[in-house]
Scaffold this active site. Sequence first.
Site, PDB file in Angstrom:
ATOM      1  N   ASP A   1      38.454  35.697  46.181  1.00 13.59           N
ATOM      2  CA  ASP A   1      38.585  36.593  45.046  1.00 13.59           C
ATOM      3  C   ASP A   1      37.273  37.382  44.964  1.00 13.59           C
ATOM      4  O   ASP A   1      36.299  37.059  45.644  1.00 13.59           O
ATOM      5  CB  ASP A   1      38.831  35.774  43.778  1.00 13.59           C
ATOM      6  CG  ASP A   1      38.899  36.635  42.538  1.00 13.59           C
ATOM      7  OD1 ASP A   1      39.608  37.660  42.557  1.00 13.59           O
ATOM      8  OD2 ASP A   1      38.230  36.297  41.547  1.00 13.59           O
TER       9      ASP A   1
ATOM     10  N   ASP B   1      35.954  39.430  41.560  1.00 13.59           N
ATOM     11  CA  ASP B   1      35.332  39.319  40.241  1.00 13.59           C
ATOM     12  C   ASP B   1      35.071  37.866  39.865  1.00 13.59           C
ATOM     13  O   ASP B   1      35.971  37.027  39.934  1.00 13.59           O
ATOM     14  CB  ASP B   1      36.226  39.955  39.172  1.00 13.59           C
ATOM     15  CG  ASP B   1      36.272  41.470  39.270  1.00 13.59           C
ATOM     16  OD1 ASP B   1      35.274  42.065  39.688  1.00 13.59           O
ATOM     17  OD2 ASP B   1      37.320  42.057  38.926  1.00 13.59           O
TER      18      ASP B   1
END
Length: 274
Positions: free
Chosen positions: A41, A43
């Site tokens: 991922d 963020d």
Amino acid sequence: MNAWNPPPPADPLPTPNASQQFHNMHAHWLDSDRRFLVLFDFDETIINESSDDAVVRALPNQRLPDWLRNSFREGRYNEHMQKVLAYMGEQGVTEASIQAVVEEIPPTPGLLYLLEYLHSQQQDFELVVVSDANMYFIETWLEHAGVRHLFRKIFTNPASFDGSGRLVLLPFHSHSCSGCPENMCKQVIFREYLSGRQKELGGVPFQRVFYIGDGANDICPSLALGPRDTAFPRRDFPMHRLLQSQAGKFKANVVPWVSGEEIVGCLKKVIEQR
């Protein structure tokens, strides 16, 4: 952060028969193709905050008006960010200002150390980003950090500046998963990527998959991991809490982390086992 409703159990990923797998391993893995897939991922995983929140600092008063902040609707975050970026354009925020803010976002503790380690073992690890942020933010940050070249593929929402200088955001795709935001199901992306790479490698699957994330939308792809795979949820973030509360749904190993150095320690053990 969007609430997560579990989708139906996923079908098993395709696996070649034993004789075909043995033949293909000699045809491909001995040619130094990468045996392990690592999905990141972005963020609050690679970077230490949400890029969507950070970019607001490029506004003159560094905050959104209440009417815009309150316009968010559950499951429609991409649509909300389209409005945010349009508002920023109307306020005269330039590409240079957005770039400067994105480049200043700090990495999550130990993540650059983790990427340095994976680069040193690049013959074994293939790296991919799967993120509900956007392509401009991700590529800008990775290029500035000097690590863009480490990632074979980035799956995220398209974003680019139009002729008026406004950053225009689009949804990544449509899907039928009831538990994910309407613009992105990370499990669909993950499974399609695995299937495509397996075909490219003559039917050989990755030996292990590692998924590193933090958010509620990182749960859905974790459902597709097998018993030899590992989910790395950032400790005390939504992904970790959901994995704890619904542990029986997941086949993969679960290793919570605070720093990328902890992930390196786990990956080193995998390398030593070969």
